[in-house]
Motif scaffolding. Structure first.
Motif, PDB file in Angstrom:
ATOM      1  N   ALA A  32       0.843  -1.191   0.000  1.00 40.64           N
ATOM      2  CA  ALA A  32       0.000   0.000   0.000  1.00 40.64           C
ATOM      3  C   ALA A  32       0.879   1.242   0.000  1.00 40.64           C
ATOM      4  CB  ALA A  32      -0.941   0.011   1.202  1.00 40.64           C
ATOM      5  N   ILE A  33       0.429   2.259  -0.704  1.00 40.77           N
ATOM      6  CA  ILE A  33       1.172   3.499  -0.889  1.00 40.77           C
ATOM      7  C   ILE A  33       0.616   4.581   0.028  1.00 40.77           C
ATOM      8  CG2 ILE A  33       1.915   5.221  -2.587  1.00 40.77           C
ATOM      9  CD1 ILE A  33       2.858   2.366  -3.206  1.00 40.77           C
ATOM     10  N   SER A  34       1.486   5.353   0.646  1.00 33.59           N
ATOM     11  CA  SER A  34       1.040   6.489   1.456  1.00 33.59           C
ATOM     12  C   SER A  34       0.379   7.524   0.545  1.00 33.59           C
ATOM     13  CB  SER A  34       2.233   7.128   2.176  1.00 33.59           C
ATOM     14  OG  SER A  34       2.778   6.255   3.122  1.00 33.59           O
ATOM     15  N   GLY A  35      -0.864   7.884   0.863  1.00 31.67           N
ATOM     16  CA  GLY A  35      -1.565   8.876   0.056  1.00 31.67           C
ATOM     17  C   GLY A  35      -2.892   8.354  -0.455  1.00 31.67           C
ATOM     18  N   SER A  36      -3.696   9.246  -1.011  1.00 35.86           N
ATOM     19  CA  SER A  36      -4.994   8.867  -1.560  1.00 35.86           C
ATOM     20  C   SER A  36      -4.809   8.156  -2.895  1.00 35.86           C
ATOM     21  CB  SER A  36      -5.861  10.112  -1.734  1.00 35.86           C
ATOM     22  OG  SER A  36      -5.282  10.986  -2.683  1.00 35.86           O
ATOM     23  N   GLY A  37      -5.899   7.890  -3.596  1.00 32.96           N
ATOM     24  CA  GLY A  37      -5.845   7.117  -4.827  1.00 32.96           C
ATOM     25  C   GLY A  37      -4.876   7.640  -5.868  1.00 32.96           C
ATOM     26  N   HIS A  38      -4.684   8.946  -5.901  1.00 27.39           N
ATOM     27  CA  HIS A  38      -3.747   9.515  -6.869  1.00 27.39           C
ATOM     28  C   HIS A  38      -2.318   9.010  -6.646  1.00 27.39           C
ATOM     29  CE1 HIS A  38      -7.015  12.375  -7.670  1.00 27.39           C
ATOM     30  NE2 HIS A  38      -6.420  12.557  -8.836  1.00 27.39           N
TER      31      HIS A  38
END
Length: 389
Positions: free
Chosen positions: A75-81
């Motif tokens: 998982a990436i830090s940040g919202s969907g963008h």
């Protein structure tokens, strides 16, 4: 003793009253009560066992959510963008070609991001209320021979869902990776990464997963991993999947520090996935299908018209509705909020001023919520007609 050096006084921040709404727009939606509790778990160090154990729970659950056996899930830090930027910049190098199947605002965002990294981004556009025909996509693949095809599975700006079965095989026939946006579809609509030949996918927590925005799951196929491992370009440090894979211990032998992920977001995502695991994907998919079918029936009973003409093209998590001539979409949304405590949205991007966007998903995917929203919409339609006479 340095008080005389303070040039800017401390502002006085007043407490602001916030009313909890029934969030039935295209996202965010309300969150599971258990996720609210998870957000209060202790902050832990990004290099302690508790942290890595939670990350392992997330990885295993993402294998289930995306239906992939790939080891490169995280998982990436940040919202969907952040997920969008990660999959694009890791899979496609500057000057390489990315074909973008464009029908809504998120495809346009992918185009924007690709252009910022000097990727040769080629948009292939169709009407906003329709989905892509594979024969036409094949024509574009033949013409451009891209490194990757980007396509959105469920589009929250148009309320459409794109068929994906067979698309991965078609892309691979022409040497292209298949990159898919599932932000508003994952959990609410069937998605089978390995079976459909998807090479890179990203999602986010604030839609059908019913969590807070701020962390974005991603997954990569073996074909995509080969491309990443042999790349000659450097993606942004923050989104470098090679480095992130070490932090997430994807291959079981690293546990390296990359950056400090938000512990509350880790706990929240873990709990969102736990809620879906408990229900099982087939049950959760069926719930969204059945509730949306009921909601659409209620809307038709009240005389509402859908933006998307074909039933099979309508997304189960977000419905787009066209108001009768003479109604203002902003006024309609405001009346719903002020009189029913329900938040829906107007159109976005290509649907701005052309449709309402109503989300019945995640924790809100119930017959009771569907009925409440349909009745509020009917009441608003009647109230605004009366007020205009």
């Amino acid at each position: 003793m340095l008080a005389t050096k303070i040039l800017v006084p401390a502002p006085k921040i007043e407490e602001r009253k916030i009313t909890e709404l029934l969030l039935c727009g295209p996202g965010p939606c309300n969150i599971w009560p258990s996720v609210t509790e998870a957000l209060t778990k202790p902050i832990v160090s990004p290099i302690c066992d508790e942290y890595y154990n939670a990350m392992e729970d997330i990885r295993l659950s993402l294998n289930y959510l995306f239906q992939t056996k790939s080891k490169l899930v995280l998982a990436i830090s940040g919202s969907g963008h952040s997920g969008m930027e990660t999959v694009i910049t890791n899979c496609v190098a500057p000057t390489e070609t990315m074909l973008i199947a464009t029908r809504g605002i998120w495809d346009e965002r992918a185009l924007n991001i690709a252009q910022r990294y000097n990727i040769n981004a080629i948009p292939y556009r169709i009407p906003l209320d329709s989905t892509f025909d594979f024969e036409n996509i094949e024509t574009q693949l033949k013409k451009w021979r891209p490194t990757a095809l980007f396509i959105t599975h469920g589009d929250s700006s148009t309320g459409t869902v794109q068929k994906l079965e067979g698309l991965g095989e078609l892309c691979h026939k022409y040497g292209a990776l298949l990159i898919v946006d599932t932000v508003v579809s994952i959990g609410g609509v069937p998605f089978l990464m390995d079976e459909w030949g998807v090479d890179a996918v990203y999602a986010s927590t604030q839609k059908a997963l019913s969590g807070p925005a701020g962390i974005s799951p991603v997954a990569f196929s073996e074909r995509a991993q080969e491309k990443i491992n042999n790349r000659k370009h450097q993606p942004p440090f923050y989104f470098d999947v090679k480095l992130l894979a070490q932090q997430w211990n994807c291959y079981g032998n690293t546990r390296a520090y990359h950056h400090t992920l938000s512990a509350p977001m880790i706990w929240a995502l873990r709990q969102c996935l736990k809620e879906i695991n408990k229900r099982t994907l087939p049950v959760f998919w069926k719930t969204h299908h059945d509730v949306t079918k009921h909601f659409h029936k209620r809307l038709q009973q009240y005389g509402f018209k859908f933006l998307v003409p074909k039933v099979e093209d309508r997304l189960a998590t977000v419905t787009t509705v066209v108001l009768p001539r003479g109604y203002d979409y902003t006024t309609f949304v405001r009346h719903m909020r002020e009189n029913y405590n329900i938040l829906i949205f107007g159109g976005l991007g290509p649907t701005a001023g052309k449709a309402l966007r109503i989300g019945i998903m995640g924790v809100n995917a119930t017959i009771e919520v569907a009925d409440a929203v349909a009745e509020a919409m009917a009441g608003t339609l009647k109230a605004l007609t009366k007020s205009s006479l």
